[in-house]
Design a protein around this motif. Structure first.
Motif, PDB file in Angstrom:
ATOM      1  N   PHE A  15       0.836  -1.204   0.000  1.00  0.00           N
ATOM      2  CA  PHE A  15       0.000   0.000   0.000  1.00  0.00           C
ATOM      3  C   PHE A  15       0.875   1.261   0.000  1.00  0.00           C
ATOM      4  O   PHE A  15       0.649   2.180  -0.798  1.00  0.00           O
ATOM      5  CB  PHE A  15      -0.909  -0.027   1.233  1.00  0.00           C
ATOM      6  CG  PHE A  15      -1.706   1.228   1.450  1.00  0.00           C
ATOM      7  CD1 PHE A  15      -2.887   1.438   0.759  1.00  0.00           C
ATOM      8  CD2 PHE A  15      -1.281   2.200   2.352  1.00  0.00           C
ATOM      9  CE1 PHE A  15      -3.630   2.595   0.957  1.00  0.00           C
ATOM     10  CE2 PHE A  15      -2.015   3.351   2.556  1.00  0.00           C
ATOM     11  CZ  PHE A  15      -3.191   3.553   1.861  1.00  0.00           C
ATOM     12  N   ILE A  16       1.871   1.318   0.881  1.00  0.00           N
ATOM     13  CA  ILE A  16       2.741   2.492   0.975  1.00  0.00           C
ATOM     14  C   ILE A  16       3.525   2.685  -0.310  1.00  0.00           C
ATOM     15  O   ILE A  16       3.710   3.821  -0.790  1.00  0.00           O
ATOM     16  CB  ILE A  16       3.682   2.364   2.183  1.00  0.00           C
ATOM     17  CG1 ILE A  16       2.897   2.493   3.491  1.00  0.00           C
ATOM     18  CG2 ILE A  16       4.799   3.405   2.128  1.00  0.00           C
ATOM     19  CD1 ILE A  16       2.266   3.853   3.716  1.00  0.00           C
ATOM     20  N   LEU A  17       3.964   1.600  -0.912  1.00  0.00           N
ATOM     21  CA  LEU A  17       4.688   1.698  -2.181  1.00  0.00           C
ATOM     22  C   LEU A  17       3.775   2.255  -3.270  1.00  0.00           C
ATOM     23  O   LEU A  17       4.179   3.138  -4.046  1.00  0.00           O
ATOM     24  CB  LEU A  17       5.232   0.329  -2.585  1.00  0.00           C
ATOM     25  CG  LEU A  17       6.040   0.272  -3.878  1.00  0.00           C
ATOM     26  CD1 LEU A  17       7.278   1.157  -3.799  1.00  0.00           C
ATOM     27  CD2 LEU A  17       6.446  -1.164  -4.186  1.00  0.00           C
ATOM     28  N   ASN A  18       2.544   1.782  -3.326  1.00  0.00           N
ATOM     29  CA  ASN A  18       1.620   2.228  -4.369  1.00  0.00           C
ATOM     30  C   ASN A  18       1.157   3.666  -4.153  1.00  0.00           C
ATOM     31  O   ASN A  18       1.008   4.426  -5.124  1.00  0.00           O
ATOM     32  CB  ASN A  18       0.398   1.303  -4.410  1.00  0.00           C
ATOM     33  CG  ASN A  18       0.729  -0.082  -4.942  1.00  0.00           C
ATOM     34  OD1 ASN A  18       1.728  -0.265  -5.633  1.00  0.00           O
ATOM     35  ND2 ASN A  18      -0.097  -1.055  -4.611  1.00  0.00           N
ATOM     36  N   ILE A  19       0.933   4.057  -2.908  1.00  0.00           N
ATOM     37  CA  ILE A  19       0.386   5.384  -2.615  1.00  0.00           C
ATOM     38  C   ILE A  19       1.474   6.448  -2.558  1.00  0.00           C
ATOM     39  O   ILE A  19       1.317   7.560  -3.077  1.00  0.00           O
ATOM     40  CB  ILE A  19      -0.412   5.366  -1.298  1.00  0.00           C
ATOM     41  CG1 ILE A  19      -1.645   4.453  -1.429  1.00  0.00           C
ATOM     42  CG2 ILE A  19      -0.840   6.783  -0.899  1.00  0.00           C
ATOM     43  CD1 ILE A  19      -2.717   4.952  -2.364  1.00  0.00           C
ATOM     44  N   HIS A  20       2.605   6.116  -1.917  1.00  0.00           N
ATOM     45  CA  HIS A  20       3.636   7.120  -1.644  1.00  0.00           C
ATOM     46  C   HIS A  20       4.961   6.856  -2.357  1.00  0.00           C
ATOM     47  O   HIS A  20       5.883   7.667  -2.256  1.00  0.00           O
ATOM     48  CB  HIS A  20       3.888   7.224  -0.140  1.00  0.00           C
ATOM     49  CG  HIS A  20       2.719   7.743   0.631  1.00  0.00           C
ATOM     50  ND1 HIS A  20       2.295   9.058   0.533  1.00  0.00           N
ATOM     51  CD2 HIS A  20       1.873   7.130   1.496  1.00  0.00           C
ATOM     52  CE1 HIS A  20       1.237   9.224   1.329  1.00  0.00           C
ATOM     53  NE2 HIS A  20       0.961   8.077   1.913  1.00  0.00           N
ATOM     54  N   GLY A  21       5.065   5.729  -3.050  1.00  0.00           N
ATOM     55  CA  GLY A  21       6.297   5.437  -3.764  1.00  0.00           C
ATOM     56  C   GLY A  21       7.467   5.087  -2.868  1.00  0.00           C
ATOM     57  O   GLY A  21       8.623   5.160  -3.292  1.00  0.00           O
ATOM     58  N   LEU A  22       7.202   4.705  -1.624  1.00  0.00           N
ATOM     59  CA  LEU A  22       8.252   4.331  -0.680  1.00  0.00           C
ATOM     60  C   LEU A  22       8.253   2.822  -0.466  1.00  0.00           C
ATOM     61  O   LEU A  22       7.210   2.230  -0.169  1.00  0.00           O
ATOM     62  CB  LEU A  22       8.036   5.027   0.670  1.00  0.00           C
ATOM     63  CG  LEU A  22       8.444   6.490   0.769  1.00  0.00           C
ATOM     64  CD1 LEU A  22       8.018   7.056   2.115  1.00  0.00           C
ATOM     65  CD2 LEU A  22       9.947   6.646   0.596  1.00  0.00           C
ATOM     66  N   ASP A  23       9.421   2.230  -0.605  1.00  0.00           N
ATOM     67  CA  ASP A  23       9.576   0.794  -0.409  1.00  0.00           C
ATOM     68  C   ASP A  23      10.253   0.567   0.938  1.00  0.00           C
ATOM     69  O   ASP A  23      11.432   0.885   1.115  1.00  0.00           O
ATOM     70  CB  ASP A  23      10.415   0.206  -1.544  1.00  0.00           C
ATOM     71  CG  ASP A  23      10.501  -1.307  -1.466  1.00  0.00           C
ATOM     72  OD1 ASP A  23      10.056  -1.885  -0.455  1.00  0.00           O
ATOM     73  OD2 ASP A  23      11.038  -1.912  -2.411  1.00  0.00           O
ATOM     74  N   PHE A  24       9.513   0.034   1.904  1.00  0.00           N
ATOM     75  CA  PHE A  24      10.043  -0.170   3.248  1.00  0.00           C
ATOM     76  C   PHE A  24      10.872  -1.444   3.380  1.00  0.00           C
ATOM     77  O   PHE A  24      11.305  -1.787   4.488  1.00  0.00           O
ATOM     78  CB  PHE A  24       8.888  -0.235   4.252  1.00  0.00           C
ATOM     79  CG  PHE A  24       8.276   1.091   4.602  1.00  0.00           C
ATOM     80  CD1 PHE A  24       8.766   2.265   4.063  1.00  0.00           C
ATOM     81  CD2 PHE A  24       7.213   1.161   5.479  1.00  0.00           C
ATOM     82  CE1 PHE A  24       8.202   3.497   4.385  1.00  0.00           C
ATOM     83  CE2 PHE A  24       6.640   2.382   5.818  1.00  0.00           C
ATOM     84  CZ  PHE A  24       7.140   3.548   5.268  1.00  0.00           C
ATOM     85  N   THR A  25      11.130  -2.134   2.281  1.00  0.00           N
ATOM     86  CA  THR A  25      11.787  -3.440   2.356  1.00  0.00           C
ATOM     87  C   THR A  25      13.154  -3.355   3.011  1.00  0.00           C
ATOM     88  O   THR A  25      13.503  -4.181   3.864  1.00  0.00           O
ATOM     89  CB  THR A  25      11.912  -4.049   0.954  1.00  0.00           C
ATOM     90  OG1 THR A  25      10.598  -4.201   0.396  1.00  0.00           O
ATOM     91  CG2 THR A  25      12.586  -5.410   1.012  1.00  0.00           C
ATOM     92  N   GLU A  26      13.962  -2.362   2.633  1.00  0.00           N
ATOM     93  CA  GLU A  26      15.322  -2.269   3.179  1.00  0.00           C
ATOM     94  C   GLU A  26      15.291  -1.964   4.669  1.00  0.00           C
ATOM     95  O   GLU A  26      16.058  -2.532   5.454  1.00  0.00           O
ATOM     96  CB  GLU A  26      16.105  -1.185   2.433  1.00  0.00           C
ATOM     97  CG  GLU A  26      17.580  -1.128   2.789  1.00  0.00           C
ATOM     98  CD  GLU A  26      18.363  -2.330   2.308  1.00  0.00           C
ATOM     99  OE1 GLU A  26      19.437  -2.597   2.875  1.00  0.00           O
ATOM    100  OE2 GLU A  26      17.904  -3.011   1.367  1.00  0.00           O
TER     101      GLU A  26
END
Length: 287
Positions: A22-33
């Motif tokens: 959701f955060i990646l799709n909405i805000h373009g942030l990838d929390f994976t790292e």
């Protein structure tokens, strides 16, 4: 609408993955790292509506340890706000915000957030008030340069561990207003400042800075004892420095002739009485 409300669900791997998507799709942030390196913060608390295993609207309440006027307290930062385009204009974000603030009632002394330009009318309608925000600025200080600032690479495990150790042992950067969250600090190191962090062993500190033309921007200083700027600057100075911007309050640095520069496009908002007037929100505390 057959929506399922979930909160405090980081232990649920499927729900957590749905949040990351959701955060990646909405805000373009990838929390994976941030997650992979072990810095995911349980205090970063989600309030989310799910449908068929996917998040369609979410708000996060971040309880942050802070120092204001020399005393310890806590503040809330609202972040990670968004709604799937198909579900917008139904009041979902507003409902989740109110649920989150009610959950945090009595645990904090102020609420703040940073809004994208299109979201400004929404936050105003929700009772948030725009707040002027400033940087502190000084102009060129002639000085002799001194070797000893060693650039660190947070992608190397031993150096990343060293950075996190500094963050865990740091003192407040400002007695006027500072925020301390080592895991949020590491988010900035991994995503935004990974090429801009230096250790000065002689002073026992880390300093995060960037230089563009003749302007030096200092984003954070991390230490068990904050050095004076007079002691620090020779390690990072170049002859062409004219303007130095500080992304935090500088009351511990022993500076003179400090000017203030308003940030025009940052869109800080607060709700209710915020306990700091004209704040410089620390750069590495912005969720």
């Amino acid at each position: 609408m057959e929506l399922e409300l979930k909160t405090e669900y980081w232990h649920d791997s499927q729900a957590r993955e749905a949040f990351k998507t959701f955060i990646l799709n909405i805000h373009g942030l990838d929390f994976t790292e941030w997650e992979a390196q072990g810095y995911w913060d349980q205090v970063y608390t989600p309030f989310s509506y799910f449908k068929d295993g996917k998040i369609i609207s979410s708000v996060c309440i971040y309880l942050l340890d802070a120092v204001i006027a020399g005393r310890s307290t806590r503040l809330i930062q609202i972040s990670g706000v968004g709604t799937h385009p198909d579900w917008r204009r139904q009041g979902l974000s507003r409902e989740l915000t109110e649920l989150g603030l009610e959950w945090a009632r009595g645990q904090h002394e102020g609420v703040f957030l940073f809004a994208d330009t299109p979201a400004i009318p929404y936050y105003q309608a929700c009772g948030f008030t725009p707040l002027k925000e400033y940087l502190e600025v000084i102009y060129g200080i002639p000085t002799e340069t001194r070797p000893g600032a060693i650039q660190l690479d947070p992608m190397l495990k031993d150096q990343q561990d060293k950075i996190f150790e500094y963050a865990q042992g740091r003192v407040p950067l400002s007695d006027r207003f500072s925020i301390n969250n080592p895991k949020l600090f590491m988010f900035y190191i991994l995503y935004f400042l990974k090429n801009n962090i230096y250790e000065i062993k002689e002073l026992g500190c880390l300093v995060c800075y960037k230089r563009e033309g003749n302007t030096l921007s200092i984003y954070d200083i991390v230490a068990e004892e904050i050095p004076s700027f007079e002691d620090l600057y020779p390690y990072i100075a170049v002859e062409t420095d004219h303007k130095i911007k500080f992304h935090f309050h500088t009351d511990k640095l022993g500076l003179r002739n400090v000017e203030r520069e308003r940030i025009e496009h940052n869109h800080a908002f607060t709700r209710g009485n915020f306990p700091v007037n004209d704040p410089v929100f620390p750069y590495t505390s912005r969720a």
